[in-house]
Design a protein around this motif. Structure first.
Motif, PDB file in Angstrom:
ATOM      1  N   ASP A  16     -27.140  14.581  38.591  1.00  0.00           N
ATOM      2  CA  ASP A  16     -26.571  13.296  39.019  1.00  0.00           C
ATOM      3  C   ASP A  16     -25.939  13.386  40.406  1.00  0.00           C
ATOM      4  O   ASP A  16     -26.022  12.436  41.196  1.00  0.00           O
ATOM      5  CB  ASP A  16     -25.534  12.812  38.008  1.00  0.00           C
ATOM      6  CG  ASP A  16     -26.172  12.105  36.819  1.00  0.00           C
ATOM      7  OD1 ASP A  16     -27.408  11.934  36.821  1.00  0.00           O
ATOM      8  OD2 ASP A  16     -25.448  11.735  35.884  1.00  0.00           O
ATOM      9  N   ARG A  17     -25.321  14.511  40.713  1.00  0.00           N
ATOM     10  CA  ARG A  17     -24.710  14.645  42.044  1.00  0.00           C
ATOM     11  C   ARG A  17     -25.786  14.601  43.123  1.00  0.00           C
ATOM     12  O   ARG A  17     -25.594  13.978  44.178  1.00  0.00           O
ATOM     13  CB  ARG A  17     -23.908  15.953  42.133  1.00  0.00           C
ATOM     14  CG  ARG A  17     -22.593  15.919  41.357  1.00  0.00           C
ATOM     15  CD  ARG A  17     -21.704  17.087  41.725  1.00  0.00           C
ATOM     16  NE  ARG A  17     -22.264  18.375  41.326  1.00  0.00           N
ATOM     17  CZ  ARG A  17     -22.104  18.916  40.123  1.00  0.00           C
ATOM     18  NH1 ARG A  17     -21.409  18.281  39.196  1.00  0.00           N
ATOM     19  NH2 ARG A  17     -22.637  20.098  39.843  1.00  0.00           N
ATOM     20  N   ASN A  68     -27.142  10.918  43.269  1.00  0.00           N
ATOM     21  CA  ASN A  68     -26.188   9.982  43.874  1.00  0.00           C
ATOM     22  C   ASN A  68     -26.027  10.212  45.372  1.00  0.00           C
ATOM     23  O   ASN A  68     -25.765   9.264  46.124  1.00  0.00           O
ATOM     24  CB  ASN A  68     -24.838  10.086  43.175  1.00  0.00           C
ATOM     25  CG  ASN A  68     -24.872   9.517  41.767  1.00  0.00           C
ATOM     26  OD1 ASN A  68     -25.675   8.640  41.461  1.00  0.00           O
ATOM     27  ND2 ASN A  68     -24.023  10.032  40.892  1.00  0.00           N
ATOM     28  N   ALA A  79     -26.906   6.418  45.687  1.00  0.00           N
ATOM     29  CA  ALA A  79     -25.780   5.604  45.222  1.00  0.00           C
ATOM     30  C   ALA A  79     -25.567   4.385  46.118  1.00  0.00           C
ATOM     31  O   ALA A  79     -25.315   3.266  45.632  1.00  0.00           O
ATOM     32  CB  ALA A  79     -24.511   6.444  45.154  1.00  0.00           C
ATOM     33  N   GLU A  80     -25.689   4.567  47.418  1.00  0.00           N
ATOM     34  CA  GLU A  80     -25.489   3.459  48.343  1.00  0.00           C
ATOM     35  C   GLU A  80     -26.567   2.387  48.158  1.00  0.00           C
ATOM     36  O   GLU A  80     -26.286   1.184  48.212  1.00  0.00           O
ATOM     37  CB  GLU A  80     -25.509   3.964  49.787  1.00  0.00           C
ATOM     38  CG  GLU A  80     -25.292   2.870  50.819  1.00  0.00           C
ATOM     39  CD  GLU A  80     -25.332   3.387  52.250  1.00  0.00           C
ATOM     40  OE1 GLU A  80     -25.260   2.550  53.164  1.00  0.00           O
ATOM     41  OE2 GLU A  80     -25.451   4.616  52.438  1.00  0.00           O
ATOM     42  N   ARG A  84     -25.812   0.266  45.132  1.00  0.00           N
ATOM     43  CA  ARG A  84     -24.761  -0.718  45.442  1.00  0.00           C
ATOM     44  C   ARG A  84     -25.329  -1.873  46.261  1.00  0.00           C
ATOM     45  O   ARG A  84     -25.017  -3.043  46.021  1.00  0.00           O
ATOM     46  CB  ARG A  84     -23.606  -0.045  46.192  1.00  0.00           C
ATOM     47  CG  ARG A  84     -22.745   0.869  45.334  1.00  0.00           C
ATOM     48  CD  ARG A  84     -21.472   1.249  46.074  1.00  0.00           C
ATOM     49  NE  ARG A  84     -21.732   2.011  47.285  1.00  0.00           N
ATOM     50  CZ  ARG A  84     -21.810   3.340  47.329  1.00  0.00           C
ATOM     51  NH1 ARG A  84     -21.664   4.052  46.216  1.00  0.00           N
ATOM     52  NH2 ARG A  84     -22.039   3.960  48.471  1.00  0.00           N
ATOM     53  N   PHE A 120     -30.731   5.509  34.181  1.00  0.00           N
ATOM     54  CA  PHE A 120     -29.795   4.590  34.831  1.00  0.00           C
ATOM     55  C   PHE A 120     -29.537   3.404  33.913  1.00  0.00           C
ATOM     56  O   PHE A 120     -30.456   2.858  33.305  1.00  0.00           O
ATOM     57  CB  PHE A 120     -30.379   4.084  36.147  1.00  0.00           C
ATOM     58  CG  PHE A 120     -29.660   2.866  36.683  1.00  0.00           C
ATOM     59  CD1 PHE A 120     -28.418   2.989  37.292  1.00  0.00           C
ATOM     60  CD2 PHE A 120     -30.228   1.599  36.576  1.00  0.00           C
ATOM     61  CE1 PHE A 120     -27.756   1.877  37.784  1.00  0.00           C
ATOM     62  CE2 PHE A 120     -29.577   0.481  37.069  1.00  0.00           C
ATOM     63  CZ  PHE A 120     -28.342   0.618  37.680  1.00  0.00           C
TER      64      PHE A 120
END
Length: 299
Positions: A255-256, A259, A263-264, A267, A297
């Motif tokens: 996940d790290r 992301n 992640a951006e 969003r 997700f």
């Protein structure tokens, strides 16, 4: 006496040089032996083709190798990109110049080649928002249902699984080669071009997409997964990569990594303010996707 002194002084020097030479030879031999034992994993070098997620994929593959405990080295092919249909056939025969590919799954593909059944996209290839031409930024603002969306034409690749998925759900599709789709939208041969949320923002940076904008009305969603695939005969490689990815999921490093890249973009997609059109995927049987909730997700 002077000759004897010269001889006695030179002997230790020869011993030192000899010992050093032996040490260097041994070290060199050990280094070469270690490299020779590493098993190559040959992949297509899609990073040089501006593939929007290739850098992430390669980093995740390195992570899976590290976590697996196996001794592998990634080797990027420098040859021209091989069409995906040919890649799949070659892998199915355990031949060709690639040991691993990544692509969207289908029941048919899983009969031909072996899937590492941990979705490296966390299911995001099934979450799609469209490009539209900049001349008509409000084109789809009233497409608040599948029935309304069916009044417009989507553009998709001729060999893409997505083409069959959209058609199965009653959405008109215009097809073309991967390389021609941007030009086709620019020429308005279709109305919208659905792309994965985790790819569309990078694609927007490419010159060929400069005349497009990202629609804000809806998101298409259908169940699917993006997997690593190997030859059915590469049992050990499949088991090692499965183990490595599972460990990465469990310790959070998967996940790290995900992301860090996406992640951006998630969003930016602002899914809570879009209509979600749930589509059926006729290419996979119900229950064929892995059920571990950590793999997926959830908006």
């Amino acid at each position: 006496m002077s000759d004897q002194k010269k001889i006695s002084l030179s002997l230790p020097r020869r011993k030192k040089i000899g010992a050093l030479g032996i040490i260097l030879c041994l070290n060199f031999g050990i280094s070469n032996s270690t490299q020779a034992q590493s098993t190559p994993i040959r992949i297509q070098d899609l990073e040089r083709t501006n593939d929007p997620i290739a850098t992430y994929i390669v980093e995740l593959l390195r992570l899976a190798i590290k976590k697996s405990g196996g001794d592998y080295v990634i080797v990027k092919s420098t040859e021209a990109t091989v069409p995906q249909a040919r890649q799949i056939f070659d892998l199915s025969q355990n031949q060709g110049k690639l040991d691993l590919i990544w692509t969207m799954t289908s029941d048919e593909r899983e009969k031909q080649i072996r899937a590492i059944k941990i979705p490296i996209d966390k299911g995001f290839f099934g979450w799609r928002i469209p490009f539209i031409h900049e001349d008509k930024p409000e084109l789809l603002k009233n497409a608040t249902s599948i029935r309304e969306l069916a009044k417009f034409r989507a553009g998709q690749g001729t060999q893409w699984p997505d083409t069959d998925i959209l058609k199965h759900n009653g959405l008109p599709v215009v097809t073309g080669s991967d390389e021609s789709l941007a030009n086709m939208l620019r020429a308005k041969r279709f109305d919208y071009f659905p792309r994965p949320i985790i790819a569309i923002w990078n694609e927007q940076k490419n010159v060929e997409y400069r005349h497009f904008v990202i629609d804000k009305t809806f998101v298409l969603h259908y169940p699917t997964a993006f997997y690593f695939f190997v030859s059915p005969q590469q049992t050990k490689l499949a088991e090692d990569l499965t183990r490595g990815l599972e460990r990465a999921v469990e310790d959070g490093s998967f996940d790290r990594t995900f992301n860090k890249y996406f992640a951006e973009f998630i969003r930016n997609a602002d899914l809570k303010h879009r209509y979600v059109f749930e589509l059926k995927n006729p290419l996979i049987k119900d229950g064929s996707l892995p059920q571990n909730p950590k793999y997926w997700f959830k908006p």
